[in-house]
Scaffold this motif. Structure first.
Motif, mmCIF file in Angstrom:
data_model
loop_
_atom_site.group_PDB
_atom_site.id
_atom_site.type_symbol
_atom_site.label_atom_id
_atom_site.label_comp_id
_atom_site.label_asym_id
_atom_site.label_seq_id
_atom_site.Cartn_x
_atom_site.Cartn_y
_atom_site.Cartn_z
ATOM 1 N N LEU A 243 103.988 30.733 -22.112
ATOM 2 C CA LEU A 243 104.101 31.544 -20.892
ATOM 3 C C LEU A 243 103.555 30.846 -19.655
ATOM 4 C CD1 LEU A 243 103.061 35.104 -22.205
ATOM 5 C CD2 LEU A 243 105.367 34.168 -21.905
ATOM 6 N N MET A 244 102.979 29.642 -19.806
ATOM 7 C CA MET A 244 102.298 28.939 -18.716
ATOM 8 C C MET A 244 101.284 29.896 -18.074
ATOM 9 S SD MET A 244 102.862 25.815 -18.646
ATOM 10 C CE MET A 244 101.981 25.479 -17.137
ATOM 11 N N CYS A 245 100.376 30.362 -18.925
ATOM 12 C CA CYS A 245 99.393 31.348 -18.498
ATOM 13 C C CYS A 245 98.025 30.950 -19.024
ATOM 14 C CB CYS A 245 99.776 32.726 -19.012
ATOM 15 S SG CYS A 245 99.651 32.880 -20.815
ATOM 16 N N GLU A 246 97.041 31.800 -18.762
ATOM 17 C CA GLU A 246 95.680 31.543 -19.212
ATOM 18 C C GLU A 246 95.071 32.831 -19.753
ATOM 19 O OE1 GLU A 246 93.605 29.861 -15.899
ATOM 20 O OE2 GLU A 246 94.990 28.171 -15.707
ATOM 21 N N PHE A 247 94.527 32.746 -20.947
ATOM 22 C CA PHE A 247 93.762 33.841 -21.523
ATOM 23 C C PHE A 247 92.286 33.446 -21.476
ATOM 24 C CE2 PHE A 247 97.902 34.464 -23.544
ATOM 25 C CZ PHE A 247 98.077 35.832 -23.406
ATOM 26 N N ASP A 248 91.529 34.112 -20.654
ATOM 27 C CA ASP A 248 90.091 33.877 -20.596
ATOM 28 C C ASP A 248 89.415 34.837 -21.573
ATOM 29 O OD1 ASP A 248 89.873 31.796 -18.653
ATOM 30 O OD2 ASP A 248 90.429 33.254 -17.124
ATOM 31 N N ILE A 249 88.852 34.262 -22.622
ATOM 32 C CA ILE A 249 88.233 35.057 -23.685
ATOM 33 C C ILE A 249 86.721 35.030 -23.518
ATOM 34 C CG2 ILE A 249 87.983 35.334 -26.175
ATOM 35 C CD1 ILE A 249 90.641 33.870 -26.509
ATOM 36 N N ASP A 250 86.151 36.180 -23.217
ATOM 37 C CA ASP A 250 84.699 36.311 -23.063
ATOM 38 C C ASP A 250 84.156 36.930 -24.343
ATOM 39 O OD1 ASP A 250 82.062 36.994 -22.427
ATOM 40 O OD2 ASP A 250 82.557 37.355 -20.320
ATOM 41 N N LYS A 262 99.945 29.811 -12.374
ATOM 42 C CA LYS A 262 100.292 29.739 -10.955
ATOM 43 C C LYS A 262 99.425 30.689 -10.138
ATOM 44 C CE LYS A 262 104.433 29.701 -8.022
ATOM 45 N NZ LYS A 262 105.913 29.856 -8.028
ATOM 46 N N THR A 263 99.165 31.878 -10.669
ATOM 47 C CA THR A 263 98.315 32.851 -9.979
ATOM 48 C C THR A 263 96.878 32.366 -9.897
ATOM 49 O OG1 THR A 263 99.717 34.661 -10.775
ATOM 50 C CG2 THR A 263 97.515 35.240 -9.990
ATOM 51 N N ALA A 264 96.376 31.839 -11.024
ATOM 52 C CA ALA A 264 94.993 31.357 -11.056
ATOM 53 C C ALA A 264 94.783 30.219 -10.060
ATOM 54 C CB ALA A 264 94.634 30.908 -12.463
ATOM 55 N N LEU A 265 95.738 29.313 -9.965
ATOM 56 C CA LEU A 265 95.599 28.171 -9.058
ATOM 57 C C LEU A 265 95.707 28.593 -7.597
ATOM 58 C CD1 LEU A 265 97.699 25.494 -10.977
ATOM 59 C CD2 LEU A 265 95.217 25.600 -10.761
ATOM 60 N N SER A 266 96.544 29.592 -7.330
ATOM 61 C CA SER A 266 96.725 30.027 -5.938
ATOM 62 C C SER A 266 95.467 30.678 -5.381
ATOM 63 C CB SER A 266 97.902 31.002 -5.842
ATOM 64 O OG SER A 266 97.620 32.200 -6.549
#
Length: 612
Positions: A243-250, A262-266
């Protein structure tokens, strides 16, 4: 500077230092970490109060992990610190934050998604109609499919009466395909984690279904049975690449957050470096040992599958050399110019021509005919290649004791799920294990034709064509392009569920009266030579809306620069850096810490941005 371990202040070894390396996760998937940090034990009550009496004989590196914070003027890090070595007088540790911490403290190393309770189909009371089973507001859908091992056994098959669909009476029990986002949420629920998937829910990817399923007659409805044996962490890591995404697992708060890359970089502001002290540039293009690990310069390719159409779906090798093309402005024109045309020849014998430029042989067959059957065909508007692919033969007439047949063709899209780059030892490849499934024709004859349908291979018996058990199998003759593609396919089988097959479903049947199927590509041509555009993003890796180049900045991978500069703050390495009038993508930044805090001299490694 203060180092807090489990909320208690630790004392750094006098006159020692450590480097904190802050990486851009688009390179190696890491965030911040250190090498060894040394803490004294002798005559240091504060450190003893933290670490206690550690038994050096039983110590195993990486098994002792503590919460840790590093605080200094202008910078603050929160993560974990793990013990790497113990002596009589001191203890050595490594700090990790973000992705690096997830690796160190991963609670899912032995938690596999096919062991979790992922639920069963939520069937309503009473009989359910096909229209209800295909409603996209459900958590799962029951689309028709064919089991390659038993292709004549009905699985969710339907009958169309000219107005509506009803279930084929040969169905034993329905089998279901869950939405991908539903399974992702259920994985979170099963391990006790909350989640924020709002951005996913608001995207077109919410319509992706998992096509893996088992026959309803097997009575194994639990969705865990169709999952590959991936750990929870592996599931989300593999999904990120797809998905070209990021899952941040806390793992502390037990929460998983989704964002497109793309959202994270913007959201990261650009950084301008003014106090640059020196620079060193290195041409890495001729170095055999040096390589760029940036995800944007790697060859992203789907995992190779063993289903019948995969050699057609992914054949980058076919385009390594120039081949003669037959070009058309669009698919509709291509179909009209190449479709089957029947006529009557001498003595009333039927003649089958393909295309409008045919010349017919003596007996009305296609030998020596002038047509595009052996050609590589290109449609400009849709940027799609095609070839004729035979799906069987059709009897025409007898000549004495000889029976005359003609080949039956479909227009097969080529390399729509290829990477766009041929596989080679010079290219680093990352495999995507969420893969387009096999969608192909079910036509047996003019009467027995359910249209295109999802085909699943559950067994490991290797590759078999749709006609493997048919007496006419030996009569299928592939044109030159299709023959070359099939010759290059693998013959050894693999476990079917070592990947997850996915496609889009929003409830619309592409060709009215025929079976519905998951949408894997916008441009759909069926075995009746009909065309429709599904208006979905599709699963092409080279699509301008989906390819990695449209999601993250592109770099000049053959030029790597190292800069040093003065700063009291540590910039985000994911920012776009403006240095001496040029823009760069940062790979990593290194900061040195002593008991007095962070040194103002920072070092970084950068690649120039490709300027459009």
């Amino acid at each position: 500077m203060r180092i807090l371990i489990d909320g208690k202040e630790a004392v750094l070894k006098k006159d020692s230092s450590f480097d904190l390396i802050f990486e851009n996760r688009l390179f190696l998937g890491r965030d911040a970490y250190t090498l060894n940090i040394t803490f004294p034990l002798n005559d240091c009550p504060k450190n003893k109060a933290i670490f206690g009496h550690i038994n050096r004989a039983d110590f195993k590196p990486g098994k002792l992990v503590y919460n840790c914070e590093i605080r200094d003027a202008g910078v603050s890090f929160s993560g974990s610190i793990s013990v790497t070595g113990i002596s009589q007088s001191e203890i050595k540790c490594q700090f990790a934050e973000g992705r690096c911490e997830q690796t160190v403290t991963d609670p899912f190393t032995e938690t596999y998604i096919n062991d979790l309770d992922l639920g069963k189909p939520e069937l309503p009371h009473g009989e359910i109609t096909p229209a209800e089973a295909w409603r996209h507001t459900r958590s799962e859908v029951a689309l028709p499919w064919i089991n390659d091992e038993y292709p004549l056994v009905a699985n969710n098959w339907v009958i169309y009466d000219g107005v509506s669909y009803s279930w084929n009476p040969n169905n034993v029990k329905l089998s279901w395909m869950p939405y991908l986002i539903v399974i992702a949420k259920r994985i979170c629920d099963a391990v006790g984690y909350t989640y924020d998937f709002i951005e996913w829910e608001q995207s077109e990817y919410k319509s992706l279904i998992i096509c893996n399923t088992l026959p309803g007659s097997w009575n194994m409805p639990d969705f865990k049975y169709v999952m590959p044996r991936w750990t929870v962490s592996e599931f989300f890591e593999k999904l990120e690449l797809f998905l070209m995404c990021e899952f941040d697992i806390d793992n502390r708060t037990k929460h998983i957050r989704f964002q497109f890359s793309k959202t994270a970089l913007s959201a990261v502001a650009p950084v301008k470096l003014d106090a640059v002290l020196d620079e060193f540039s290195e041409d890495v293009s001729h170095s055999k040992e040096a390589s760029c690990e940036y995800i944007g310069v790697k060859r992203l390719a789907y995992k190779e599958c063993d289903h019948y159409l995969w050699p057609y779906y992914s054949c980058d090798w076919l385009f390594e050399t120039d081949r003669p093309l037959c070009t058309y402005p669009d698919i509709r024109t291509m179909l009209e110019k190449n479709k089957r045309r029947d006529s009557i020849g001498i003595e009333g014998r039927p003649i089958v021509n393909w295309g409008d430029n045919d010349t017919v042989g003596k007996y009305g067959n296609l030998r020596g005919a002038k047509n595009n059957i052996g050609s590589l065909i290109y449609c400009s508007a849709e940027d799609t290649y095609f070839s004729f692919r035979s799906i069987g033969t059709e009897f025409l007439y007898d000549i004495g004791k000889n029976k005359i047949y003609t080949q039956i063709y479909v227009m097969q899209p080529l390399n729509v799920f290829g990477s766009g780059i041929a596989d080679s030892d010079n290219v680093s490849t990352e495999e995507i294990e969420f893969v387009p499934p096999c969608i192909m024709e079910t036509r047996i004859d003019d009467v027995d034709d359910m249209g295109m349908m999802l085909r699943l291979r559950i067994s490991t018996d290797g590759l078999n064509s749709i006609f493997a058990d048919s007496p006419e199998a030996s009569d299928i003759y592939q044109p030159s392009i299709s023959a070359a593609i099939e010759a290059g396919r693998m013959d050894d089988g693999s476990e079917f569920f070592d990947c997850i097959y996915v496609g889009y479903w929003e409830g619309a049947v592409p060709f009215e009266g025929k079976s519905p199927f998951p949408i894997i590509d916008n441009e759909i041509v069926n075995d009746a030579w009909q065309y429709c555009n599904a208006h979905f993003p599709g699963l092409r890796l080279t699509d301008k809306y989906r390819n990695v180049q449209s999601q993250i900045p592109m770099i000049e991978q053959k030029r790597k620069y190292k800069f040093s500069w003065l700063s009291t703050t540590l910039p985000n390495p994911r920012a776009i850096f403006h240095i001496k009038g040029k823009r760069y993508v940062c790979e990593k930044i290194t900061a040195t810490f002593t008991e007095n805090g962070m040194s103002q001299l920072l070092k970084g490694e950068f690649y120039p941005l490709v300027e459009s």
